[in-house]
Scaffold this motif. Structure first.
Motif, PDB file in Angstrom:
ATOM      1  N   GLY A 244       9.951  -1.899  -5.060  1.00 33.16           N
ATOM      2  CA  GLY A 244       8.911  -0.492  -5.692  1.00 33.16           C
ATOM      3  C   GLY A 244       9.530   0.410  -5.154  1.00 33.16           C
ATOM      4  N   ASP A 245       8.832   1.707  -5.570  1.00 32.84           N
ATOM      5  CA  ASP A 245       9.327   2.493  -5.186  1.00 32.84           C
ATOM      6  C   ASP A 245       8.789   4.094  -4.619  1.00 32.84           C
ATOM      7  OD1 ASP A 245      12.073   3.515  -6.264  1.00 32.84           O
ATOM      8  OD2 ASP A 245      11.043   3.101  -7.679  1.00 32.84           O
ATOM      9  N   GLY A 246       7.520   2.937  -4.001  1.00 39.60           N
ATOM     10  CA  GLY A 246       6.348   3.435  -3.547  1.00 39.60           C
ATOM     11  C   GLY A 246       5.005   1.773  -3.411  1.00 39.60           C
ATOM     12  N   TRP A 247       3.529   2.015  -2.576  1.00 40.55           N
ATOM     13  CA  TRP A 247       2.646   0.885  -3.015  1.00 40.55           C
ATOM     14  C   TRP A 247       1.691   1.321  -3.220  1.00 40.55           C
ATOM     15  CZ3 TRP A 247      -0.433  -0.596   2.434  1.00 40.55           C
ATOM     16  CH2 TRP A 247      -0.945  -1.286   2.408  1.00 40.55           C
ATOM     17  N   LEU A 248       1.056   1.189  -3.825  1.00 39.81           N
ATOM     18  CA  LEU A 248      -0.801   1.495  -4.181  1.00 39.81           C
ATOM     19  C   LEU A 248      -1.097   0.282  -3.446  1.00 39.81           C
ATOM     20  CD1 LEU A 248       0.185   2.491  -7.420  1.00 39.81           C
ATOM     21  CD2 LEU A 248      -0.652   4.018  -6.274  1.00 39.81           C
ATOM     22  N   PRO A 249      -2.096   0.111  -2.451  1.00 39.65           N
ATOM     23  CA  PRO A 249      -3.129  -0.650  -2.282  1.00 39.65           C
ATOM     24  C   PRO A 249      -4.233  -0.843  -2.622  1.00 39.65           C
ATOM     25  CG  PRO A 249      -3.557   1.458  -0.614  1.00 39.65           C
ATOM     26  CD  PRO A 249      -1.745   1.853  -1.453  1.00 39.65           C
ATOM     27  N   GLN A 250      -4.812  -1.847  -2.583  1.00 36.99           N
ATOM     28  CA  GLN A 250      -5.236  -2.296  -4.166  1.00 36.99           C
ATOM     29  C   GLN A 250      -7.161  -1.846  -2.466  1.00 36.99           C
ATOM     30  OE1 GLN A 250      -5.683  -3.267  -6.545  1.00 36.99           O
ATOM     31  NE2 GLN A 250      -8.409  -3.101  -6.999  1.00 36.99           N
ATOM     32  N   GLY A 251      -7.770  -0.938  -1.792  1.00 34.56           N
ATOM     33  CA  GLY A 251      -8.485  -0.979  -1.311  1.00 34.56           C
ATOM     34  C   GLY A 251      -8.576  -1.371  -0.179  1.00 34.56           C
ATOM     35  N   ASP A 252      -7.689  -1.253   0.647  1.00 39.40           N
ATOM     36  CA  ASP A 252      -7.939  -1.301   2.088  1.00 39.40           C
ATOM     37  C   ASP A 252      -8.624  -0.520   2.888  1.00 39.40           C
ATOM     38  OD1 ASP A 252      -5.786  -3.957   2.744  1.00 39.40           O
ATOM     39  OD2 ASP A 252      -5.103  -2.720   0.685  1.00 39.40           O
ATOM     40  N   PRO A 253      -9.532  -1.126   3.793  1.00 42.78           N
ATOM     41  CA  PRO A 253     -10.087  -0.002   5.039  1.00 42.78           C
ATOM     42  C   PRO A 253      -9.038   0.329   5.746  1.00 42.78           C
ATOM     43  CG  PRO A 253     -10.541  -1.715   5.365  1.00 42.78           C
ATOM     44  CD  PRO A 253      -9.983  -2.615   4.053  1.00 42.78           C
ATOM     45  N   ARG A 254      -9.716   1.354   6.272  1.00 46.01           N
ATOM     46  CA  ARG A 254      -8.687   1.960   7.148  1.00 46.01           C
ATOM     47  C   ARG A 254      -7.693   1.465   7.772  1.00 46.01           C
ATOM     48  NH1 ARG A 254      -9.949   8.931   7.720  1.00 46.01           N
ATOM     49  NH2 ARG A 254     -11.193   9.202   6.168  1.00 46.01           N
ATOM     50  N   ASP A 255      -8.609   0.343   8.603  1.00 45.93           N
ATOM     51  CA  ASP A 255      -8.180  -0.277   9.948  1.00 45.93           C
ATOM     52  C   ASP A 255      -6.792  -1.026   9.598  1.00 45.93           C
ATOM     53  OD1 ASP A 255      -9.731  -2.209   8.510  1.00 45.93           O
ATOM     54  OD2 ASP A 255     -10.906  -2.794  10.075  1.00 45.93           O
ATOM     55  N   ARG A 256      -6.367  -1.434   8.679  1.00 49.52           N
ATOM     56  CA  ARG A 256      -5.636  -2.438   7.519  1.00 49.52           C
ATOM     57  C   ARG A 256      -4.563  -1.434   7.753  1.00 49.52           C
ATOM     58  NH1 ARG A 256      -9.167  -6.856   3.402  1.00 49.52           N
ATOM     59  NH2 ARG A 256     -10.944  -7.565   5.159  1.00 49.52           N
ATOM     60  N   LEU A 257      -4.690  -0.775   7.054  1.00 48.42           N
ATOM     61  CA  LEU A 257      -3.854  -0.258   6.534  1.00 48.42           C
ATOM     62  C   LEU A 257      -2.393  -0.148   7.439  1.00 48.42           C
ATOM     63  CD1 LEU A 257      -4.952   3.009   4.438  1.00 48.42           C
ATOM     64  CD2 LEU A 257      -3.431   1.122   3.715  1.00 48.42           C
ATOM     65  N   PRO A 258      -2.714   0.071   8.501  1.00 50.24           N
ATOM     66  CA  PRO A 258      -0.881   0.569   9.142  1.00 50.24           C
ATOM     67  C   PRO A 258      -0.299  -0.474  10.048  1.00 50.24           C
ATOM     68  CG  PRO A 258      -3.657   1.123  11.069  1.00 50.24           C
ATOM     69  CD  PRO A 258      -3.829   1.119   9.044  1.00 50.24           C
ATOM     70  N   GLY A 259      -1.167  -1.564   9.946  1.00 47.55           N
ATOM     71  CA  GLY A 259      -0.646  -3.572   9.514  1.00 47.55           C
ATOM     72  C   GLY A 259      -0.058  -3.167   8.489  1.00 47.55           C
ATOM     73  N   ARG A 260      -0.195  -2.760   7.467  1.00 48.11           N
ATOM     74  CA  ARG A 260       0.328  -3.181   6.112  1.00 48.11           C
ATOM     75  C   ARG A 260       1.822  -1.978   5.932  1.00 48.11           C
ATOM     76  NH1 ARG A 260      -5.318  -5.152   2.785  1.00 48.11           N
ATOM     77  NH2 ARG A 260      -4.876  -7.465   3.653  1.00 48.11           N
ATOM     78  N   ILE A 261       0.998  -0.560   6.289  1.00 50.44           N
ATOM     79  CA  ILE A 261       2.628  -0.145   6.298  1.00 50.44           C
ATOM     80  C   ILE A 261       3.867  -0.702   7.678  1.00 50.44           C
ATOM     81  CG2 ILE A 261       2.490   2.925   7.164  1.00 50.44           C
ATOM     82  CD1 ILE A 261      -0.264   3.165   5.925  1.00 50.44           C
ATOM     83  N   ALA A 262       3.572  -1.049   8.421  1.00 50.68           N
ATOM     84  CA  ALA A 262       4.259  -1.278   9.410  1.00 50.68           C
ATOM     85  C   ALA A 262       5.062  -1.907   8.409  1.00 50.68           C
ATOM     86  CB  ALA A 262       3.657  -1.649  10.960  1.00 50.68           C
ATOM     87  N   ARG A 263       4.606  -3.396   7.895  1.00 56.64           N
ATOM     88  CA  ARG A 263       5.188  -4.347   7.500  1.00 56.64           C
ATOM     89  C   ARG A 263       6.128  -3.464   6.257  1.00 56.64           C
ATOM     90  NH1 ARG A 263       4.087  -8.631   3.192  1.00 56.64           N
ATOM     91  NH2 ARG A 263       5.539 -10.246   3.553  1.00 56.64           N
ATOM     92  N   ILE A 264       5.576  -3.101   5.036  1.00 53.59           N
ATOM     93  CA  ILE A 264       6.424  -2.882   4.289  1.00 53.59           C
ATOM     94  C   ILE A 264       7.711  -1.870   5.214  1.00 53.59           C
ATOM     95  CG2 ILE A 264       7.151  -0.642   2.986  1.00 53.59           C
ATOM     96  CD1 ILE A 264       3.989  -1.432   2.151  1.00 53.59           C
ATOM     97  N   ARG A 265       7.648  -1.199   6.462  1.00 50.64           N
ATOM     98  CA  ARG A 265       8.990  -0.253   6.353  1.00 50.64           C
ATOM     99  C   ARG A 265      10.171  -1.279   7.630  1.00 50.64           C
ATOM    100  NH1 ARG A 265       8.030   4.094   4.639  1.00 50.64           N
ATOM    101  NH2 ARG A 265       5.693   5.569   5.616  1.00 50.64           N
ATOM    102  N   ARG A 266       9.393  -2.564   7.786  1.00 53.71           N
ATOM    103  CA  ARG A 266      10.048  -3.391   8.811  1.00 53.71           C
ATOM    104  C   ARG A 266      11.005  -4.000   7.913  1.00 53.71           C
ATOM    105  NH1 ARG A 266       6.583  -5.426  10.430  1.00 53.71           N
ATOM    106  NH2 ARG A 266       5.878  -7.417   9.311  1.00 53.71           N
ATOM    107  N   LEU A 267      10.345  -4.387   6.031  1.00 50.54           N
ATOM    108  CA  LEU A 267      10.640  -5.083   5.063  1.00 50.54           C
ATOM    109  C   LEU A 267      12.120  -4.388   4.461  1.00 50.54           C
ATOM    110  CD1 LEU A 267       7.891  -7.248   3.775  1.00 50.54           C
ATOM    111  CD2 LEU A 267       9.748  -8.163   4.695  1.00 50.54           C
ATOM    112  N   ARG A 268      11.495  -3.094   4.483  1.00 49.62           N
ATOM    113  CA  ARG A 268      12.783  -2.562   3.673  1.00 49.62           C
ATOM    114  C   ARG A 268      13.757  -1.977   4.961  1.00 49.62           C
ATOM    115  NH1 ARG A 268      12.123   0.256  -0.680  1.00 49.62           N
ATOM    116  NH2 ARG A 268      13.295   2.206  -0.440  1.00 49.62           N
ATOM    117  N   GLU A 269      13.418  -1.987   6.480  1.00 53.72           N
ATOM    118  CA  GLU A 269      14.685  -1.416   7.207  1.00 53.72           C
ATOM    119  C   GLU A 269      15.074  -3.386   7.367  1.00 53.72           C
ATOM    120  OE1 GLU A 269      15.092  -0.609  11.701  1.00 53.72           O
ATOM    121  OE2 GLU A 269      13.009  -0.450  11.275  1.00 53.72           O
ATOM    122  N   GLU A 270      15.027  -4.168   7.610  1.00 58.50           N
ATOM    123  CA  GLU A 270      15.705  -5.765   7.053  1.00 58.50           C
ATOM    124  C   GLU A 270      16.045  -5.806   6.460  1.00 58.50           C
ATOM    125  OE1 GLU A 270      12.008  -7.902   9.794  1.00 58.50           O
ATOM    126  OE2 GLU A 270      12.232  -8.354   7.862  1.00 58.50           O
TER     127      GLU A 270
END
Length: 305
Positions: A199-225
């Motif tokens: 994708g060119d972007g991510w649309l989360p499905q209603g994640d609470p705030r405390d879950r977002l940083p981990g998922r954003i970090a995973r996206i960054r890591r996957l894209r970098e790898e």
């Protein structure tokens, strides 16, 4: 930080629909879209369900406007706001059909399409259209590849895969944009991976705030790898909002208060690495919703960055 809105009226799940929407119609939808356009919203969004089974109708309702028809109608009555499918279940349709519809929408709107895509979750919908529900993730992966080709610059796109195979078939008009952005919806591990790598972007499905940083970090890591670079838009769905002190019960989860209080809370999303937020307002009428949109654009949005 950009901000957009999922439009009322066009989908009426009991999870978020306000009572006034049940008697609303096209004029209300147009008025709200125009208000969002005037208030500087980055996009207006429309959902996608072809048919809702009877077992889910009490919760989901059967009111789901078609996204292509709805966004095309709104394109004609707005000026600058972008048009997001949030999300189109593209695996339900052949990519050439989807490309014809959305390329025409982008062409007619002067390049305002944002194509949000997702795997879908209603089994009966897939079964009625003779699409394999169990393999919907794999179908979506290939559909995105086929759509990349079909929405690209070539008049005669080509794709050869397991589920779809086409070549030598011309489609015009072409999209007005040289590159239609694909935003991937969903918060499952597979959806997050798909968003990162396809994708060119991510649309989360209603994640609470405390879950977002981990998922954003995973996206960054996957894209970098994977060696992926270039623009990428991370989104978030905020809590329900009410600008000002409500004189009625807006629910305990609603973020309400003065513009600076709301903006200060929403700036936390930016600190997490979020690029755009999708907001939703509590309201008792179309007029109240439009006033909330106006207040947000004039008094909250300037304080977001």
């Amino acid at each position: 930080m950009a901000y957009g809105i999922q439009l009322p009226v066009q989908s009426q799940s009991t999870l978020y629909t306000e009572p006034w929407e049940t008697a609303a119609g096209p004029q209300d939808l147009v008025a709200v879209a125009r208000a969002a356009d005037a208030a500087g919203f980055a996009y207006v969004a429309c959902c996608d369900h072809v048919a809702v089974p009877r077992r889910l109708a009490p919760a989901m309702s059967t009111v789901w406007y078609d996204p292509v028809a709805t966004l095309a109608h709104l394109a004609a009555v707005t000026e600058r706001v972008r048009l997001l499918s949030h999300v189109a279940v593209v695996g339900l349709r052949h990519p050439l059909l989807t490309a014809k519809q959305y390329a025409t929408l982008d062409h007619l709107s002067g390049g305002r399409l944002l194509l949000g895509v997702g795997a879908g979750h209603v089994r009966e919908e897939f079964e009625a259209l003779r699409v394999d529900f169990e393999r919907r993730g794999a179908v979506l992966d290939e559909a995105m590849d086929a759509l990349r080709a079909a929405l690209g610059p070539d008049e005669f796109p080509e794709h050869h895969g397991k589920h779809y195979d086409f070549a030598g078939l011309g489609q015009r008009p072409r999209p007005a944009q040289p590159h239609v952005p694909f935003w991937v919806g969903g918060s499952s591990p597979a959806a997050v991976r798909r968003a990162a790598l396809k994708g060119d972007g991510w649309l989360p499905q209603g994640d609470p705030r405390d879950r977002l940083p981990g998922r954003i970090a995973r996206i960054r890591r996957l894209r970098e790898e994977a060696g992926l670079a270039g623009p990428y838009t991370v989104g978030a769905l905020t809590e329900p909002l009410y600008v000002g002190r409500p004189g009625w019960d807006v629910g305990r989860r609603t973020l309400a208060g003065a513009p600076e209080e709301i903006a200060a809370s929403l700036r936390a999303y930016r600190a997490m690495g979020v690029d755009q937020i999708q907001v939703r307002f509590r309201s008792r009428s179309r007029a109240e919703l439009i006033e909330q949109i106006r207040c947000f654009g004039a008094e909250v949005a300037p304080r977001l960055d």
